[in-house]
Design an enzyme around this catalytic site. Structure first.
Site, PDB file in Angstrom:
ATOM      1  N   ASN A 127      -2.364  -6.181  10.454  1.00 33.36           N
ATOM      2  CA  ASN A 127      -1.724  -6.957  11.377  1.00 33.36           C
ATOM      3  C   ASN A 127      -2.239  -8.273  11.359  1.00 33.36           C
ATOM      4  O   ASN A 127      -1.589  -9.245  12.151  1.00 33.36           O
ATOM      5  CB  ASN A 127      -1.574  -6.055  12.698  1.00 33.36           C
ATOM      6  CG  ASN A 127      -2.995  -5.748  13.080  1.00 33.36           C
ATOM      7  OD1 ASN A 127      -3.883  -6.088  12.476  1.00 33.36           O
ATOM      8  ND2 ASN A 127      -2.905  -5.482  14.474  1.00 33.36           N
ATOM      9  N   HIS A 162       0.102   2.460   2.778  1.00 32.19           N
ATOM     10  CA  HIS A 162       0.357   0.953   3.379  1.00 32.19           C
ATOM     11  C   HIS A 162      -0.376  -0.091   2.301  1.00 32.19           C
ATOM     12  O   HIS A 162      -0.137  -1.143   2.553  1.00 32.19           O
ATOM     13  CB  HIS A 162      -0.398   1.019   4.662  1.00 32.19           C
ATOM     14  CG  HIS A 162       0.306   0.228   5.668  1.00 32.19           C
ATOM     15  ND1 HIS A 162       1.580  -0.393   5.508  1.00 32.19           N
ATOM     16  CD2 HIS A 162      -0.105  -0.222   6.729  1.00 32.19           C
ATOM     17  CE1 HIS A 162       2.005  -1.135   6.542  1.00 32.19           C
ATOM     18  NE2 HIS A 162       0.956  -1.026   7.080  1.00 32.19           N
ATOM     19  N   ASP A 170       4.067  -2.624   0.735  1.00 38.63           N
ATOM     20  CA  ASP A 170       4.738  -1.334   0.683  1.00 38.63           C
ATOM     21  C   ASP A 170       6.237  -1.390   1.536  1.00 38.63           C
ATOM     22  O   ASP A 170       6.373  -2.197   2.397  1.00 38.63           O
ATOM     23  CB  ASP A 170       3.778  -0.217   1.587  1.00 38.63           C
ATOM     24  CG  ASP A 170       3.515  -0.813   2.943  1.00 38.63           C
ATOM     25  OD1 ASP A 170       2.852  -1.833   3.272  1.00 38.63           O
ATOM     26  OD2 ASP A 170       3.662  -0.044   3.853  1.00 38.63           O
ATOM     27  N   ASN A 204       3.996  -5.216   9.752  1.00 39.29           N
ATOM     28  CA  ASN A 204       3.248  -5.979  10.596  1.00 39.29           C
ATOM     29  C   ASN A 204       2.468  -6.979   9.719  1.00 39.29           C
ATOM     30  O   ASN A 204       2.101  -8.213  10.093  1.00 39.29           O
ATOM     31  CB  ASN A 204       2.271  -5.147  11.251  1.00 39.29           C
ATOM     32  CG  ASN A 204       2.924  -4.135  12.228  1.00 39.29           C
ATOM     33  OD1 ASN A 204       3.690  -4.518  13.164  1.00 39.29           O
ATOM     34  ND2 ASN A 204       2.023  -3.125  12.740  1.00 39.29           N
TER      35      ASN A 204
END
Length: 196
Positions: free
Chosen positions: A71, A23, A96, A117
């Site tokens: 997020n 991520h 990513d 997110n």
């Protein structure tokens, strides 16, 4: 100047436990660019992130890795963009990308968040403006949408990580091209790249 990118953001989750997880691939681009330009990224609480500044092709470029959780990335991006009055179309966000195999990276301008997110929060905090540039660093897909959360928060096996690192490396070169010659030339080069 062929385009006007003034801020490069690399998305990540903060903290050592996430540092090498898939991520965080967006942040690796900013870290590599900072390394190439010999710039240290420093924490800046005003912008909820690590920041730096480089000059490339005579262009001043701010670097940002939000230190919020993924997020909440928009909180960091909006804080810096609002302070310097950067418009969304002057921002490039590296992140990513699940929908492409490791070893690939793609530029694009605008578009939705595709379930990411970090992108979702940036779009919302930028007044639902989606016009920023994206640099999609491919990490592949686990094959089952229920496994995505564990997959993006996991570390890639060595071979896959090598492919991702090669794509990050090429992306950094193509960012220079993007700043110098514009999106089409940068896309032509980056989109024909595939790490083996």
């Amino acid at each position: 100047m062929s385009n006007n990118i003034r801020l490069l953001v690399g998305l990540a989750n903060p903290g050592q436990e996430y540092a090498r997880t898939r991520h965080n691939a967006g942040a690796w681009v900013v870290e590599e660019l900072a390394r190439v330009h010999n710039v240290t990224l420093r924490p800046d609480p005003k912008y909820f992130g690590l920041t730096g500044r480089i000059t490339t092709n005579g262009q001043d470029l701010r670097l940002l890795i939000p230190t919020t959780f993924m997020n909440l990335s928009g909180k960091s991006v909006a804080a810096l963009a609002n302070f310097f009055q950067f418009k969304p179309e002057e921002i490039l966000v590296a992140h990513d990308e699940l929908d492409l195999p490791p070893g690939v990276a793609k530029f694009k301008k605008g578009g939705g968040h595709g379930g990411h997110n970090g992108l979702r929060d940036i779009i919302s905090k930028m007044g639902n403006n989606k016009d920023f540039y994206r640099l999609r660093i491919a990490i592949g897909h686990p094959g089952d949408k229920n496994k995505v959360a564990g997959y993006v928060l996991g570390k890639a096996p060595a071979k896959e990580q090598e492919l991702i690192d090669a794509a990050v490396d090429e992306s950094v070169r193509c960012i220079d091209l993007l700043l110098k010659d514009g999106l089409t030339k940068a896309q032509n080069r980056l989109h024909s790249f595939k790490a083996e």
